[in-house]
Design a protein around this motif. Structure first.
Motif, PDB file in Angstrom:
ATOM      1  N   VAL A  19       0.971  -1.018  -0.064  1.00  0.00           N
ATOM      2  CA  VAL A  19       0.021  -0.360  -0.058  1.00  0.00           C
ATOM      3  C   VAL A  19       0.762   1.248   0.048  1.00  0.00           C
ATOM      4  CG1 VAL A  19      -1.875   1.122   1.258  1.00  0.00           C
ATOM      5  CG2 VAL A  19      -1.748  -1.377   1.518  1.00  0.00           C
ATOM      6  N   SER A  20       0.966   1.703   0.946  1.00  0.00           N
ATOM      7  CA  SER A  20       1.735   3.075   1.196  1.00  0.00           C
ATOM      8  C   SER A  20       1.595   3.709   2.578  1.00  0.00           C
ATOM      9  CB  SER A  20       1.532   3.998   0.176  1.00  0.00           C
ATOM     10  OG  SER A  20       2.315   5.417   0.356  1.00  0.00           O
ATOM     11  N   ALA A  21       2.501   4.587   3.005  1.00  0.00           N
ATOM     12  CA  ALA A  21       2.401   5.128   4.218  1.00  0.00           C
ATOM     13  C   ALA A  21       1.079   6.596   3.920  1.00  0.00           C
ATOM     14  CB  ALA A  21       3.388   5.919   4.896  1.00  0.00           C
ATOM     15  N   ALA A  22       0.989   6.612   2.757  1.00  0.00           N
ATOM     16  CA  ALA A  22      -0.054   7.641   2.104  1.00  0.00           C
ATOM     17  C   ALA A  22      -1.354   7.176   2.509  1.00  0.00           C
ATOM     18  CB  ALA A  22      -0.102   7.948   0.775  1.00  0.00           C
ATOM     19  N   THR A  34       9.772  14.152   5.244  1.00  0.00           N
ATOM     20  CA  THR A  34       9.080  13.570   6.358  1.00  0.00           C
ATOM     21  C   THR A  34      10.054  12.564   7.200  1.00  0.00           C
ATOM     22  OG1 THR A  34       6.941  13.881   5.344  1.00  0.00           O
ATOM     23  CG2 THR A  34       7.135  12.234   7.160  1.00  0.00           C
ATOM     24  N   ALA A  35      10.989  11.780   6.486  1.00  0.00           N
ATOM     25  CA  ALA A  35      11.647  10.858   6.948  1.00  0.00           C
ATOM     26  C   ALA A  35      12.437  10.585   5.933  1.00  0.00           C
ATOM     27  CB  ALA A  35      10.896   9.653   7.380  1.00  0.00           C
ATOM     28  N   PRO A  36      13.778  10.084   6.405  1.00  0.00           N
ATOM     29  CA  PRO A  36      15.106   9.321   5.357  1.00  0.00           C
ATOM     30  C   PRO A  36      14.363   8.507   4.410  1.00  0.00           C
ATOM     31  CG  PRO A  36      15.490   9.343   7.535  1.00  0.00           C
ATOM     32  CD  PRO A  36      14.344   9.451   7.564  1.00  0.00           C
ATOM     33  N   LEU A  37      14.785   8.646   3.067  1.00  0.00           N
ATOM     34  CA  LEU A  37      14.372   7.763   1.990  1.00  0.00           C
ATOM     35  C   LEU A  37      14.753   6.335   2.336  1.00  0.00           C
ATOM     36  CD1 LEU A  37      14.529  10.025  -1.318  1.00  0.00           C
ATOM     37  CD2 LEU A  37      12.543   9.531   0.484  1.00  0.00           C
ATOM     38  N   LEU A  38      14.167   5.374   2.256  1.00  0.00           N
ATOM     39  CA  LEU A  38      14.775   3.965   2.170  1.00  0.00           C
ATOM     40  C   LEU A  38      15.156   3.601   0.816  1.00  0.00           C
ATOM     41  CD1 LEU A  38      12.232   2.361   4.478  1.00  0.00           C
ATOM     42  CD2 LEU A  38      14.547   3.438   5.136  1.00  0.00           C
ATOM     43  N   THR A  61       8.631   5.892  12.000  1.00  0.00           N
ATOM     44  CA  THR A  61       8.051   7.376  12.275  1.00  0.00           C
ATOM     45  C   THR A  61       6.735   7.243  11.856  1.00  0.00           C
ATOM     46  OG1 THR A  61       8.149   9.638  11.977  1.00  0.00           O
ATOM     47  CG2 THR A  61       8.661   8.271  10.127  1.00  0.00           C
ATOM     48  N   VAL A  62       6.131   6.478  11.006  1.00  0.00           N
ATOM     49  CA  VAL A  62       4.827   6.172  10.625  1.00  0.00           C
ATOM     50  C   VAL A  62       3.897   5.916  11.551  1.00  0.00           C
ATOM     51  CG1 VAL A  62       3.464   4.961   9.050  1.00  0.00           C
ATOM     52  CG2 VAL A  62       5.606   5.988   8.224  1.00  0.00           C
ATOM     53  N   SER A 103       4.233   6.495  14.737  1.00  0.00           N
ATOM     54  CA  SER A 103       3.998   7.452  15.861  1.00  0.00           C
ATOM     55  C   SER A 103       2.990   8.647  15.036  1.00  0.00           C
ATOM     56  CB  SER A 103       5.413   8.294  16.362  1.00  0.00           C
ATOM     57  OG  SER A 103       6.084   8.744  15.409  1.00  0.00           O
ATOM     58  N   ARG A 104       3.100   8.890  14.031  1.00  0.00           N
ATOM     59  CA  ARG A 104       2.450   9.771  13.275  1.00  0.00           C
ATOM     60  C   ARG A 104       0.946   9.207  12.874  1.00  0.00           C
ATOM     61  NH1 ARG A 104       4.766  13.774   9.888  1.00  0.00           N
ATOM     62  NH2 ARG A 104       7.124  13.991  10.349  1.00  0.00           N
ATOM     63  N   TYR A 105       0.932   7.995  12.821  1.00  0.00           N
ATOM     64  CA  TYR A 105      -0.510   7.358  12.678  1.00  0.00           C
ATOM     65  C   TYR A 105      -1.167   7.354  14.044  1.00  0.00           C
ATOM     66  CZ  TYR A 105      -3.956   4.043  11.129  1.00  0.00           C
ATOM     67  OH  TYR A 105      -5.218   3.133  10.742  1.00  0.00           O
ATOM     68  N   ALA A 106      -0.607   7.150  14.999  1.00  0.00           N
ATOM     69  CA  ALA A 106      -1.197   7.449  16.333  1.00  0.00           C
ATOM     70  C   ALA A 106      -1.397   8.887  16.627  1.00  0.00           C
ATOM     71  CB  ALA A 106      -0.481   6.786  17.403  1.00  0.00           C
ATOM     72  N   ALA A 107      -0.763   9.598  16.380  1.00  0.00           N
ATOM     73  CA  ALA A 107      -0.936  11.112  16.678  1.00  0.00           C
ATOM     74  C   ALA A 107      -2.392  11.627  15.734  1.00  0.00           C
ATOM     75  CB  ALA A 107       0.345  11.952  16.231  1.00  0.00           C
ATOM     76  N   LYS A 108      -2.271  11.382  14.482  1.00  0.00           N
ATOM     77  CA  LYS A 108      -3.473  11.295  13.763  1.00  0.00           C
ATOM     78  C   LYS A 108      -4.674  11.074  14.268  1.00  0.00           C
ATOM     79  CE  LYS A 108      -5.397  10.332   9.155  1.00  0.00           C
ATOM     80  NZ  LYS A 108      -5.351   9.451   7.967  1.00  0.00           N
ATOM     81  N   ALA A 109      -4.700   9.617  14.896  1.00  0.00           N
ATOM     82  CA  ALA A 109      -5.850   9.247  15.557  1.00  0.00           C
ATOM     83  C   ALA A 109      -6.113   9.744  16.928  1.00  0.00           C
ATOM     84  CB  ALA A 109      -5.900   7.854  15.825  1.00  0.00           C
ATOM     85  N   ALA A 110      -5.261  10.219  17.494  1.00  0.00           N
ATOM     86  CA  ALA A 110      -5.518  11.037  18.756  1.00  0.00           C
ATOM     87  C   ALA A 110      -6.007  12.301  18.604  1.00  0.00           C
ATOM     88  CB  ALA A 110      -4.114  10.922  19.651  1.00  0.00           C
ATOM     89  N   ASP A 111      -5.602  13.004  17.398  1.00  0.00           N
ATOM     90  CA  ASP A 111      -5.802  14.436  17.553  1.00  0.00           C
ATOM     91  C   ASP A 111      -5.914  14.723  15.787  1.00  0.00           C
ATOM     92  OD1 ASP A 111      -6.210  17.258  17.487  1.00  0.00           O
ATOM     93  OD2 ASP A 111      -4.146  17.626  18.383  1.00  0.00           O
ATOM     94  N   PRO A 112      -6.998  14.180  15.272  1.00  0.00           N
ATOM     95  CA  PRO A 112      -6.855  14.647  13.843  1.00  0.00           C
ATOM     96  C   PRO A 112      -6.747  15.984  13.424  1.00  0.00           C
ATOM     97  CG  PRO A 112      -8.783  13.090  14.479  1.00  0.00           C
ATOM     98  CD  PRO A 112      -8.059  13.664  15.674  1.00  0.00           C
ATOM     99  N   ASP A 113      -7.450  16.933  14.112  1.00  0.00           N
ATOM    100  CA  ASP A 113      -7.160  18.418  13.567  1.00  0.00           C
ATOM    101  C   ASP A 113      -5.844  19.156  13.939  1.00  0.00           C
ATOM    102  OD1 ASP A 113     -10.055  19.477  13.026  1.00  0.00           O
ATOM    103  OD2 ASP A 113     -10.458  18.468  14.913  1.00  0.00           O
ATOM    104  N   GLY A 114      -5.228  18.535  14.980  1.00  0.00           N
ATOM    105  CA  GLY A 114      -3.746  18.962  15.236  1.00  0.00           C
ATOM    106  C   GLY A 114      -2.949  18.204  14.045  1.00  0.00           C
TER     107      GLY A 114
END
Length: 266
Positions: free
Chosen positions: A137-140, A206-210, A235-236, A238-249
């Motif tokens: 899929v993708s982190a997108a 956003t993050a180092p290219l692999l 890093t995806v 923690s970012r995904y968790a932050a998105k779920a916790a605070d979508p507007d932020g």
């Protein structure tokens, strides 16, 4: 799932992540692998180079019958399919105003391709109560790809499909993983970086290219652990968790990060 003595079908296999996955899985001692791609010559060269029994196939992953034919080929050559990696994908770097054919093509490759793979592989897996589907899929699909609306939307749909497959078929012996890398040095991203396309630049910031090889290593590890979300970029998570916790932020931070990366902040 241990890959030793397993049969793998891999689409989008001639280049990038797909080719790296094929090589890495061959190192695990698979019994056989079907590598398919629209680039028939590259698929043939890859199959010939693998250190395991392999066969190449020219196939359009958006055509249901051609995907079914890959499963039939694996049965004929190697006796079945244990792991189907639906890896083909497409990105156009376009906005909500993308051309109709770009929206349609994105949907066909980034979503329906995975549907056809599951439809083709599941009957045999369910009969044995054993099997594995890995959707690249993708982190997108968990976060976003600023600057590319069709890619973001269809990758979100692909994550939803993977979730549905896992909930429905895990109890029946079929494991499912969604492979969700962020930026990877492949032909899907590097031309956009060279052109300084906003979507590509934002991803790279956003993050180092692999490398494709690093993503392939994560894929094999994820299969071994039978993880649903396989995240080559940590890093995806923690970012995904932050998105779920605070979508507007999260949206506000994504806007700011994109502006910084592309130099568009006023």
């Amino acid at each position: 799932m241990k890959l030793t003595d397993r049969v793998v079908v891999l689409t989008g296999a001639a280049h990038g992540i797909g080719a790296a996955m094929a090589r890495r899985m061959a190192d695990e001692g698979v019994r056989g692998i079907v590598v398919s791609d629209l680039d028939a010559d590259a698929a043939e060269a890859l199959a010939a180079s693998l250190d395991c029994p392999a066969v190449a196939a020219h196939a359009d992953a958006t055509m249901r019958q051609e995907v079914r034919d890959l499963v039939r080929l694996a049965h004929d050559k190697f006796g079945g399919v244990d792991l189907f990696c639906s890896n083909a994908g497409a990105a156009f770097g376009t906005t909500i105003h993308a051309a109709e054919d770009q929206w349609a093509r994105s949907w066909s490759i980034n979503v329906m391709h995975h549907v056809y793979a599951a439809q083709a592989a599941l009957p045999g897996m369910l009969a044995r109560k054993d099997g594995y589907l890995m959707l690249t899929v993708s982190a997108a699909g968990l976060l976003s790809a600023p600057g590319d609306a069709p890619y973001t939307v269809t990758k979100h749909a692909a994550v939803g499909l993977a979730e549905w497959l896992a909930v429905t078929y895990r109890p029946r012996g079929v494991k499912v993983s969604a492979l969700c890398p962020l930026g990877v040095r492949t032909d899907l991203l590097t031309p956009g970086l060279e052109a300084r396309h906003p979507a590509a630049v934002a991803i790279a910031a956003t993050a180092p290219l692999l490398t494709p090889e690093e993503v392939a290593e994560s894929a094999v590890t994820g299969i071994d652990r039978e993880e649903f979300l396989v995240l080559p970029h940590e890093t995806v998570r923690s970012r995904y968790a932050a998105k779920a916790a605070d979508p507007d932020g999260w949206i506000d931070r994504t806007i700011a990060e994109t502006a910084d990366a592309t130099g568009s902040r006023r």
